[in-house]
Motif scaffolding. Structure first.
Motif, PDB file in Angstrom:
ATOM      1  N   LEU A   3      24.203  18.628  52.659  1.00  0.00           N
ATOM      2  CA  LEU A   3      24.466  19.445  53.845  1.00  0.00           C
ATOM      3  C   LEU A   3      25.370  18.736  54.838  1.00  0.00           C
ATOM      4  O   LEU A   3      26.176  19.364  55.515  1.00  0.00           O
ATOM      5  CB  LEU A   3      23.148  19.827  54.531  1.00  0.00           C
ATOM      6  CG  LEU A   3      22.340  20.928  53.862  1.00  0.00           C
ATOM      7  CD1 LEU A   3      20.996  21.091  54.556  1.00  0.00           C
ATOM      8  CD2 LEU A   3      23.097  22.241  53.867  1.00  0.00           C
ATOM      9  N   LYS A   4      25.262  17.424  54.946  1.00  0.00           N
ATOM     10  CA  LYS A   4      26.077  16.681  55.907  1.00  0.00           C
ATOM     11  C   LYS A   4      27.564  16.730  55.567  1.00  0.00           C
ATOM     12  O   LYS A   4      28.402  16.581  56.443  1.00  0.00           O
ATOM     13  CB  LYS A   4      25.614  15.230  55.982  1.00  0.00           C
ATOM     14  CG  LYS A   4      24.258  15.087  56.617  1.00  0.00           C
ATOM     15  CD  LYS A   4      23.845  13.634  56.680  1.00  0.00           C
ATOM     16  CE  LYS A   4      22.480  13.494  57.312  1.00  0.00           C
ATOM     17  NZ  LYS A   4      22.038  12.105  57.398  1.00  0.00           N
ATOM     18  N   GLU A   5      27.892  16.939  54.304  1.00  0.00           N
ATOM     19  CA  GLU A   5      29.293  16.970  53.888  1.00  0.00           C
ATOM     20  C   GLU A   5      29.932  18.351  54.010  1.00  0.00           C
ATOM     21  O   GLU A   5      31.135  18.497  53.878  1.00  0.00           O
ATOM     22  CB  GLU A   5      29.439  16.476  52.444  1.00  0.00           C
ATOM     23  CG  GLU A   5      29.265  14.980  52.288  1.00  0.00           C
ATOM     24  CD  GLU A   5      27.803  14.564  52.243  1.00  0.00           C
ATOM     25  OE1 GLU A   5      26.972  15.342  51.727  1.00  0.00           O
ATOM     26  OE2 GLU A   5      27.487  13.474  52.731  1.00  0.00           O
ATOM     27  N   GLN A  30      22.690  23.624  48.755  1.00  0.00           N
ATOM     28  CA  GLN A  30      22.328  22.229  48.999  1.00  0.00           C
ATOM     29  C   GLN A  30      20.928  22.049  49.599  1.00  0.00           C
ATOM     30  O   GLN A  30      20.435  20.941  49.680  1.00  0.00           O
ATOM     31  CB  GLN A  30      23.342  21.584  49.949  1.00  0.00           C
ATOM     32  CG  GLN A  30      24.747  21.558  49.415  1.00  0.00           C
ATOM     33  CD  GLN A  30      24.851  20.787  48.119  1.00  0.00           C
ATOM     34  OE1 GLN A  30      24.283  19.718  47.977  1.00  0.00           O
ATOM     35  NE2 GLN A  30      25.567  21.343  47.158  1.00  0.00           N
ATOM     36  N   CYS A  31      20.304  23.115  50.025  1.00  0.00           N
ATOM     37  CA  CYS A  31      19.034  22.963  50.737  1.00  0.00           C
ATOM     38  C   CYS A  31      17.868  22.697  49.786  1.00  0.00           C
ATOM     39  O   CYS A  31      17.930  22.976  48.594  1.00  0.00           O
ATOM     40  CB  CYS A  31      18.749  24.184  51.603  1.00  0.00           C
ATOM     41  SG  CYS A  31      18.220  25.641  50.697  1.00  0.00           S
ATOM     42  N   LYS A  60      14.078  22.932  42.446  1.00  0.00           N
ATOM     43  CA  LYS A  60      14.490  21.843  43.330  1.00  0.00           C
ATOM     44  C   LYS A  60      14.246  22.170  44.799  1.00  0.00           C
ATOM     45  O   LYS A  60      14.310  21.293  45.638  1.00  0.00           O
ATOM     46  CB  LYS A  60      15.969  21.537  43.133  1.00  0.00           C
ATOM     47  CG  LYS A  60      16.327  21.101  41.733  1.00  0.00           C
ATOM     48  CD  LYS A  60      17.819  20.946  41.592  1.00  0.00           C
ATOM     49  CE  LYS A  60      18.210  20.704  40.153  1.00  0.00           C
ATOM     50  NZ  LYS A  60      19.658  20.754  39.977  1.00  0.00           N
ATOM     51  N   ALA A  61      13.989  23.424  45.093  1.00  0.00           N
ATOM     52  CA  ALA A  61      13.824  23.839  46.485  1.00  0.00           C
ATOM     53  C   ALA A  61      12.692  24.860  46.602  1.00  0.00           C
ATOM     54  O   ALA A  61      12.306  25.491  45.629  1.00  0.00           O
ATOM     55  CB  ALA A  61      15.117  24.437  47.017  1.00  0.00           C
ATOM     56  N   LYS A  62      12.192  25.005  47.823  1.00  0.00           N
ATOM     57  CA  LYS A  62      11.116  25.945  48.095  1.00  0.00           C
ATOM     58  C   LYS A  62      11.590  26.965  49.115  1.00  0.00           C
ATOM     59  O   LYS A  62      12.362  26.658  50.018  1.00  0.00           O
ATOM     60  CB  LYS A  62       9.906  25.202  48.677  1.00  0.00           C
ATOM     61  CG  LYS A  62       9.296  24.217  47.732  1.00  0.00           C
ATOM     62  CD  LYS A  62       8.155  23.498  48.397  1.00  0.00           C
ATOM     63  CE  LYS A  62       7.592  22.444  47.467  1.00  0.00           C
ATOM     64  NZ  LYS A  62       6.508  21.688  48.078  1.00  0.00           N
ATOM     65  N   ILE A  63      11.097  28.187  48.965  1.00  0.00           N
ATOM     66  CA  ILE A  63      11.396  29.231  49.933  1.00  0.00           C
ATOM     67  C   ILE A  63      10.081  29.853  50.405  1.00  0.00           C
ATOM     68  O   ILE A  63       9.185  30.090  49.612  1.00  0.00           O
ATOM     69  CB  ILE A  63      12.333  30.304  49.325  1.00  0.00           C
ATOM     70  CG1 ILE A  63      12.735  31.315  50.372  1.00  0.00           C
ATOM     71  CG2 ILE A  63      11.725  30.962  48.121  1.00  0.00           C
ATOM     72  CD1 ILE A  63      13.856  32.246  49.958  1.00  0.00           C
TER      73      ILE A  63
END
Length: 68
Positions: A3-5, A30-31, A60-63
Motif C-alpha cells: 500500500l505504501k508504494e 494489496q490489503c 491472504k486477506a479478511k473481509i
C-alpha cells in the motif's frame, strides 16, 4: 508492491476520476483486511469490491461487512 508504494491522490471525485480503477482495485489488491459498516450496501458496491478480491480468495486477506 504494498500500500505504501501505491500513488494515491488526496481526493477522488466520481465526476473526474475512475475511482474503481484508480483507488479500489490497487488498494484491495494489496490489503490484508477490509472492514465496512454501512446502512445500505448496493449490488454495484459489492460488484466493485469483488473485482479486486484476489487476496481474499487466496485466504491472504479478511473481509468483514455489517449492513443495515
Amino acid at each position: 508492491m504494498g500500500l505504501k508504494e501505491i500513488e494515491l491522490k488526496e481526493e477522488y471525485r466520481s465526476d473526474k476520476n475512475d475511482i474503481v480503477a484508480e483507488f479500489f482495485i490497487p488498494c484491495f489488491g494489496q490489503c490484508i483486511e477490509y472492514d465496512r459498516c454501512v446502512d445500505f450496501l448496493s449490488i454495484q458496491t459489492l460488484a466493485t469490491i469483488a473485482m479486486a478480491f484476489e487476496n481474499f480468495v487466496g485466504g491472504k486477506a479478511k473481509i468483514k461487512m455489517v449492513t443495515g
